[in-house]
Design an enzyme around this catalytic site. Sequence first.
Site, PDB file in Angstrom:
ATOM      1  CG  ASP A  94      -1.440   0.988   1.022  1.00 37.49           C
ATOM      2  OD1 ASP A  94      -1.484   2.695   1.227  1.00 37.49           O
ATOM      3  OD2 ASP A  94      -2.529   1.237   1.429  1.00 37.49           O
ATOM      4  CG  HIS A  95       1.189   4.282  -2.748  1.00 37.28           C
ATOM      5  ND1 HIS A  95      -0.160   4.178  -3.381  1.00 37.28           N
ATOM      6  CD2 HIS A  95       1.510   5.509  -3.097  1.00 37.28           C
ATOM      7  CE1 HIS A  95      -1.144   5.051  -3.745  1.00 37.28           C
ATOM      8  NE2 HIS A  95      -0.083   6.540  -3.699  1.00 37.28           N
TER       9      HIS A  95
ATOM     10  CG  HIS B 227      -4.465   4.699  -0.219  1.00 32.06           C
ATOM     11  ND1 HIS B 227      -3.488   3.543  -0.102  1.00 32.06           N
ATOM     12  CD2 HIS B 227      -4.866   5.070  -1.274  1.00 32.06           C
ATOM     13  CE1 HIS B 227      -3.215   3.478  -1.531  1.00 32.06           C
ATOM     14  NE2 HIS B 227      -4.192   4.432  -2.714  1.00 32.06           N
TER      15      HIS B 227
HETATM   16  C1  BG6 Z   1      -4.613   4.484  -5.852  1.00 28.17           C
HETATM   17  C2  BG6 Z   1      -5.445   4.653  -6.343  1.00 28.17           C
HETATM   18  O1  BG6 Z   1      -4.463   3.512  -5.087  1.00 28.17           O
HETATM   19  O2  BG6 Z   1      -3.690   6.169  -5.532  1.00 28.17           O
HETATM   20  C3  BG6 Z   1      -6.057   5.887  -7.304  1.00 28.17           C
HETATM   21  O3  BG6 Z   1      -6.001   3.477  -6.849  1.00 28.17           O
HETATM   22  C4  BG6 Z   1      -5.451   7.374  -6.291  1.00 28.17           C
HETATM   23  O4  BG6 Z   1      -7.038   6.237  -7.871  1.00 28.17           O
HETATM   24  C5  BG6 Z   1      -3.597   6.960  -5.639  1.00 28.17           C
HETATM   25  O5  BG6 Z   1      -5.520   8.476  -7.393  1.00 28.17           O
HETATM   26  C6  BG6 Z   1      -3.546   8.252  -4.800  1.00 28.17           C
HETATM   27  O6  BG6 Z   1      -2.434   8.334  -4.712  1.00 28.17           O
HETATM   28  P1  BG6 Z   1      -1.263   9.679  -4.283  1.00 28.17           P
HETATM   29  O7  BG6 Z   1      -0.513   9.233  -3.254  1.00 28.17           O
HETATM   30  O8  BG6 Z   1      -1.294  10.798  -4.874  1.00 28.17           O
HETATM   31  O9  BG6 Z   1      -2.212  10.279  -2.737  1.00 28.17           O
END
Ligand code: BG6
Length: 519
Positions: free
Chosen positions: A207-208, A270
């Site tokens: 989960d980045h 997230h």
């Molecule tokens: C991803 C989703 O996991 O996270 C996207 O699939 C979303 O829809 C993105 O835009 C948001 O990540 P960040 O790091 O740009 O907030």
Amino acid sequence: MAIPEVKASTAKPVVPTTPERKPDPCVVVIFGASGDLTKRKLLPALYHLEQAGLLPKEIAVVGVARRPLEATFAPDMKDGIVSGGGVDDHDPALDPFIGKISYHAMNFDDDAGYAGLKDLLHGIDGKFGTKGNRLFYLATAPEYFADIINSLGRHGMNKPEADEHGKTACWVRTIIEKPFGHDLESARALNDDVNKVFDEDQIFRIDHYLGKETVQNILVFRFANGIFENVWNRNYIDHVEITAAESIGIEGRGPFYETAGALRDVVQNHVMELLSFVTMEPPVSFEAEAVRAEKVKVWRSIQPIHPADTVRGQYGPGTIDGKQVAGYRQEDRVHPRSQTETYAALRLEIENWRWAGVPFYIRAGKRLAKRVTEITVMFKQPPLSIFKDAEGKGAEGIRNNIISMRIQPDEGITLRFGAKLPGPNMSISPVNMNFSYAEAFGTSSANGYERLLLDAMLGDATLFAHRDGVEATWALMTPILEHWAANPIKDLPNYAAGTWGPPTSDAMLKADGRKWRKL
Ligand code: BG6
């Protein structure tokens, strides 16, 4: 009136942290490498890691996808590193790095393809000295995950190979991208499949968000400081808001988003991760098992969320940054009467000793007024005001203290408190004490993928999801998804692009006598 600001600065000059450990030599094998993620995030992250001296010299990357891209893959990755990674295309280190990238075309259900991949990896071990260590990265569409995992198992690529002396000194790990399942049942089935082939300590469900500095800093803020934890509970906190707002739309991902929606795409993973960091008990150590156990305890303490405590929305046409944008139903490959939510808000409670009775309001959506991910912890007012007379004299009066954690952009933390306005009257005004990452450390936070790729290479799973955690969050989301599917709503779209979501979301807080904080 704009709230005056007091700046927080670092107490000592910042010394960049030196890497404590370097990963072993290894090959990173990316399945689904022709997708955007590889070019825009993964390769730039690997390049930055290498340039920061955090990777061993013996590293190689293999892209795997169906199309025959042998001739264009490496140059395309170079473009991605330059454009997505902000690297100068004359950077002398770039070509040597690109020289470590290969490509293998195959169908994910084709046995001959896996046999060919196995041979290719042996060849790479010989050429680059990667010593049999493998980091598989599943970045394909989720429907291929099980096939790939099973095929890796069938071809004996799930376990480290023995050397000529019969010893296994190498490792095999796999990172699995989100979405991990579609609901509780599919997540369980995928976990079963994966666990048949890989041991849990070989699996890194990514989960980045957990790779973001500001997210990790929530734990540092809470557990490396003595003063906050004492007030971090139901006795002092009135409520908590978590917002993950994006101004972008679905960016050409119609077919994916139609089957996902905001709850599956962002809230189940997230936002629930953010919630767990804000609310978990102090783990016994910062080690994978300890941290993950505390997170799961929080998710399991959340009471089933009543449909009346949920809000869904979908954007219609509107204006973002002065430009007219299409509504969701007009996006490419989206059904003209789609019921998919591009906005979700929930009210939930955590039934444990620390949090009983404290409402948590969470919202996430696309095409909102601005991009901001922020956690607002709103404290209770003092039990008694001795400054009653100070109110109503032009000053703002006493307001709740707030700690807001800005995950992105403008990463930092703000504490709002009341201060006496200068002058002969006892008038009170809120002020902000602000800590900004960029100002204090002079660096913008790295893309979460760098940290997570490095951790996976080091075998550190602290910032990755565990099987139990994934199932606990799906257990919370699945009844909501089922209720929504069984009860379509008639008034979609119910918010214009560029606004803060549907009015029903404000109404949910208003019913509790509260308002979303203006961000
Ligand atoms: C991803 C989703 O996991 O996270 C996207 O699939 C979303 O829809 C993105 O835009 C948001 O990540 P960040 O790091 O740009 O907030």
